[in-house]
Design a protein around this motif. Sequence first.
Motif, PDB file in Angstrom:
ATOM      1  N   TYR A 152       0.870  -1.193   0.000  1.00 38.57           N
ATOM      2  CA  TYR A 152       0.000   0.000   0.000  1.00 38.57           C
ATOM      3  C   TYR A 152       0.900   1.235   0.000  1.00 38.57           C
ATOM      4  CZ  TYR A 152      -4.205  -2.683   1.490  1.00 38.57           C
ATOM      5  OH  TYR A 152      -5.275  -3.550   1.593  1.00 38.57           O
ATOM      6  N   LEU A 166      -5.290   5.513  -3.352  1.00 39.20           N
ATOM      7  CA  LEU A 166      -4.497   4.922  -2.272  1.00 39.20           C
ATOM      8  C   LEU A 166      -4.779   5.545  -0.907  1.00 39.20           C
ATOM      9  CD1 LEU A 166      -2.225   2.975  -1.367  1.00 39.20           C
ATOM     10  CD2 LEU A 166      -0.582   4.750  -2.037  1.00 39.20           C
ATOM     11  N   SER A 216      -2.474   4.347  -7.151  1.00 43.35           N
ATOM     12  CA  SER A 216      -1.540   5.412  -6.795  1.00 43.35           C
ATOM     13  C   SER A 216      -1.626   6.527  -7.827  1.00 43.35           C
ATOM     14  CB  SER A 216      -0.105   4.864  -6.758  1.00 43.35           C
ATOM     15  OG  SER A 216       0.047   3.907  -5.747  1.00 43.35           O
TER      16      SER A 216
END
Length: 316
Positions: free
Chosen positions: A100, A290, A313
Motif C-alpha cells: 500500500y 491509495l 496510486s
Amino acid sequence: MTTAHGWVATRFGGFDDWEFIEREVPAPGQGEVSIRVRASGVNPADYKHVSMPNPGLELPVPIGYEVAGIISAIGPDTEIATGGGRVGDPVVAFRISGGYSTELTVPSGDVLAKPDGLGFPEAANLLLAGSTASQMLHVVRAAEGETVLLHGASGAVGVSVLQQARALGVRVVGTASEARFDEVRRFGGIPITYGDGLVERARDAAPDGFAAALDAIGTDEAVDASLELVDDRSRIVTIAAGPRAERNGFVAINGRQPQSMEYRDSVRADLLRRAGEGELVVPIARTYPLPDAREALTFLQSGHPGGKLALLSPRH
C-alpha cells in the motif's frame, strides 16, 4: 533516495489505527528492484496479519502483499524472477511487505513481468488469490472428471478455483448467496445456497458424490458439510478453519507455511501467463485512491464486494 507515501499499522488491532505516512525509498542494491506502484491489491490478509501481535512482527508494520507497477530502478547485476528487467518495464510483485505505497524497493525474486494483456488493477489482485486457489486444488489432488464441493465460490479465491478447476476438467458445485449465482455460473460452477439443507442440496447437485471439498470461508457449517460428504479427509482442505482442521484431521493451508510459500512461488509465472492470455479473469468491483485504503477495507469487510478491490496510486 526518493520519498513515497504508504500505509503502516502503528498498533495491533483494526485499521483505524493505521497511518498514511511519508517515508524514504532506499535505492535498490544487488538483488533488489524499486517499483513505482500503479495499483495495490486489497486482501483480507492485509488487515488480518496485524489484527493481533505475532512473533517477529514489529510496529510499525507496512501493509500490502501485492502490487503492479513500473520498474523505477534496478540493482546492479540484478534480474527479476521471470528474467531481465529494465527501468520502465511493467511488473507485478507478490508476497512483499508494504504494497500500500506509491513506491517501494523489494527483492527481485518477488518481481515478475506483467503481461501486456493484463491491466494494472487486475495484475495487482491476481497472485495471492490465484496461487491460493491453485494450491487448494493441488492439495486435494483434483483430477479431470471429478466433482468437488467449494465453499465460498463467489469470493476472490473461489472465483479463481472455479476457473482453474474448469481448465483441469473438474466439475465444481459451489456455495454462494443467490444474488451471486450468475457469477458462479459465469466461471463454470454449479451454484447452491448455504444454510439449512446444504448437505441435501449438495447431494442433489452431485448424485455421484464428491471426490474432494475446498473451504474458502471457514464456517462450521462448511466444515461439517465437507466431513459428511467426503470420506477421505486428506482430500478436504481449508484456508480459514485451521482449528477445525487440526481437531478433525483434514488439511489446512496458509501463506506462511514453508510448503505453501514454495508451491505458490512455483505457480506465479504460469498464473500471470494464463491471465495475460485471458484464461484467468480477475473481476474488479471497485477501485479507490491509495489514501482511501480504510474506505476500501471497510467495503471489503462488508462481505459482499462482488469482485476484487484495488488501490490506485497517483501517476508520477
